[in-house]
Design a protein around this motif. Structure first.
Motif, PDB file in Angstrom:
ATOM      1  N   ARG A  29       3.931   4.669   9.915  1.00  0.00           N
ATOM      2  CA  ARG A  29       4.748   5.883   9.788  1.00  0.00           C
ATOM      3  C   ARG A  29       4.135   6.777   8.721  1.00  0.00           C
ATOM      4  NH1 ARG A  29      10.701   4.374   8.738  1.00  0.00           N
ATOM      5  NH2 ARG A  29      10.275   4.745   6.544  1.00  0.00           N
ATOM      6  N   TYR A  33       5.178  12.174   1.357  1.00  0.00           N
ATOM      7  CA  TYR A  33       4.378  12.786   0.288  1.00  0.00           C
ATOM      8  C   TYR A  33       2.891  12.796   0.610  1.00  0.00           C
ATOM      9  CZ  TYR A  33       3.444   7.871  -0.644  1.00  0.00           C
ATOM     10  OH  TYR A  33       3.088   6.568  -0.480  1.00  0.00           O
ATOM     11  N   ASN A 112      -1.539  -2.362   3.511  1.00  0.00           N
ATOM     12  CA  ASN A 112      -0.175  -2.019   3.133  1.00  0.00           C
ATOM     13  C   ASN A 112       0.737  -3.215   3.351  1.00  0.00           C
ATOM     14  OD1 ASN A 112      -0.029   0.596   2.096  1.00  0.00           O
ATOM     15  ND2 ASN A 112      -0.380   1.460   4.134  1.00  0.00           N
ATOM     16  N   ARG A 149       8.648   4.609   2.302  1.00  0.00           N
ATOM     17  CA  ARG A 149       7.741   3.494   2.615  1.00  0.00           C
ATOM     18  C   ARG A 149       8.412   2.537   3.603  1.00  0.00           C
ATOM     19  NH1 ARG A 149       2.507   4.178   0.988  1.00  0.00           N
ATOM     20  NH2 ARG A 149       2.361   1.958   1.296  1.00  0.00           N
TER      21      ARG A 149
HETATM   22  S1  SF4 Z   1       0.633   7.219   1.936  1.00  0.00           S
HETATM   23 FE1  SF4 Z   1      -0.643   5.596   2.813  1.00  0.00          FE
HETATM   24  S2  SF4 Z   1       0.746   4.483   4.180  1.00  0.00           S
HETATM   25 FE2  SF4 Z   1       1.734   6.440   3.764  1.00  0.00          FE
HETATM   26  S3  SF4 Z   1       1.068   7.775   5.443  1.00  0.00           S
HETATM   27 FE3  SF4 Z   1      -0.346   8.095   3.754  1.00  0.00          FE
HETATM   28  S4  SF4 Z   1      -2.054   6.733   4.163  1.00  0.00           S
HETATM   29 FE4  SF4 Z   1      -0.303   6.024   5.408  1.00  0.00          FE
END
Ligand code: SF4
Length: 392
Positions: A29, A33, A112, A149
């Motif tokens: 997803r 940010y 992740n 997240r």
């Molecule tokens: S912060 Fe990391 S996990 Fe979230 S969309 Fe961006 S690349 Fe993907």
């Protein structure tokens, strides 16, 4: 006979170390940010086709780096841990078949929590990955929810434990200055990271970037002063736990600095393959940059995956400083000439101005941002822009 050089040419006496960045552009997803080139996965990922494509991409770049070994490989994203260990194995075997790797090359993969389980980490290790970087961001459920997240705090803890079981070189990414975050909450996150038994922590302040959900619907962030205090606290707590800050956001225990990132900051060369990846390659008389097509589908289908350009000589000092002045210890003075092919005297006026304003410290060997320079890095860097008024 005196050799007359074309104005605006450079002469590099030696080529810098060479690294490889591989971009895997999918995530489960999109985080609100995030301004990286990451795309929400819809259905199965085209792992096999994508790996084939990036290897063709690499092959096309080989003539520009013949005979040069790789000092590091970084598989970033996106979420590369969405790819199976078999795909990562095919990728790394393909890289090794095309380029020599230094025997101690650092090979990092970004993962992740929530997209990995212990067996996968073991598989990545067997494929040749020797460093894992985990996108933890926070151990606080409220903060993880505010950041959109997909993982929980316990999943983050399990991912760290699983990573440590297969790797001794592990980084965790953390963020601070989050919506609704108090100083105590930030402290709890940093303390847990420091206790996690990993040798490297990257701690970033949340910034709101254009083209993100947070840009169009900005959350309420802690005040500027509160964020500055958090930054100092991060540094203090991690230093107390044996981590040394060596770059704006990077903290490492002795001998565990990220070699791949150090190569960027020391203005080394790197090939960038995969959707939206970019790279830098030096030649004896010029420095070039390349960039791949951003959209994964287009990247997979286009006959030509990207474009190259020569970096104008007038931009080299700024590009060098943009990287090297992020390093807390700065850089050895000789590195400027080694990497840009320009004499140090070409930035003499900017160096003098920066020193006079208390932004820079230097001796005969080393040039480094002062504490003030680190706090006002943009002001320091501006002095090295073409047309900044500080050209010789
Ligand atoms: S912060 Fe990391 S996990 Fe979230 S969309 Fe961006 S690349 Fe993907």
């Amino acid at each position: 006979m005196k050799v007359i050089e074309k104005p605006g040419t450079v002469r590099l006496s030696a080529l810098p170390p060479l690294a490889l960045y591989v971009h895997i552009p999918w995530c489960v997803r999109k985080c609100p940010y995030c301004d990286f080139n990451s795309h929400e996965r819809t259905g199965d990922l085209p792992e096999k086709t994508y790996i084939e494509r990036v290897l063709v991409d690499l092959e096309e770049m080989l003539p520009s780096v013949w005979g040069r070994p790789l000092v590091s490989v970084f598989i970033g994203g996106g979420t590369p841990s969405l790819f199976s260990p078999q795909s990562i194995d095919t990728l790394l075997s393909g890289v090794r078949a095309r380029l020599k790797l230094e025997p101690d090359a650092e090979i990092t993969l970004e993962a992740n929590p929530g997209t990995v389980e212990a067996a996968r980490f073991k598989g990545f290790r067997e494929a040749g990955v020797n460093r894992i970087s985990i996108g933890v961001q926070s151990f606080d459920e409220r903060m993880l929810a505010a950041l959109g997240r997909i993982h929980s705090a316990d999943e983050a803890r399990r991912a760290i434990a699983a990573a440590r079981a297969s790797f001794d070189n592990v980084n965790i990414d953390l963020m601070y200055g989050l919506p609704g975050q108090s100083a105590d909450m930030a402290r709890a996150d940093i303390e847990e990271a420091a206790r996690a038994g990993v040798p490297h922590v990257s701690a970033y302040q949340l910034t709101i970037e254009p083209n993100t959900v947070f840009w169009s619907k900005p959350p309420q962030l802690p005040e500027h002063d509160a964020c500055a205090d958090m930054q100092l606290m991060v540094e203090d707590l991690l230093r107390g736990a044996g981590f040394e800050r060596y770059e704006t956001s990077a903290f490492a225990q002795r001998g565990r600095r990220c070699r791949h990132n150090l190569n960027y900051w020391e203005f080394g060369d790197y090939l960038g393959i995969g959707a939206g990846a970019h790279g830098k390659v030096s030649f004896p008389d010029r420095v070039t940059r390349h960039e791949r097509i951003k959209q994964p589908r287009e990247y997979l289908n286009a006959a030509k995956t990207g474009a190259d350009r020569e970096v104008p000589v007038s931009e080299l000092p700024f590009e060098f400083m943009l990287n090297a002045l992020r390093l807390v210890d700065g850089f050895e003075a000789r590195l400027f000439t080694e990497r840009t092919g320009l004499p140090l005297v070409s930035v003499q006026k900017a160096l003098d101005t920066a020193e006079a304003r208390g932004l820079l410290e230097r001796d005969l060997k080393r040039i480094a941002p002062s504490e003030k320079g680190r706090l006002f890095l943009n002001e320091l860097l501006q002095l090295f822009l073409p047309n900044s008024g500080t050209e010789p």
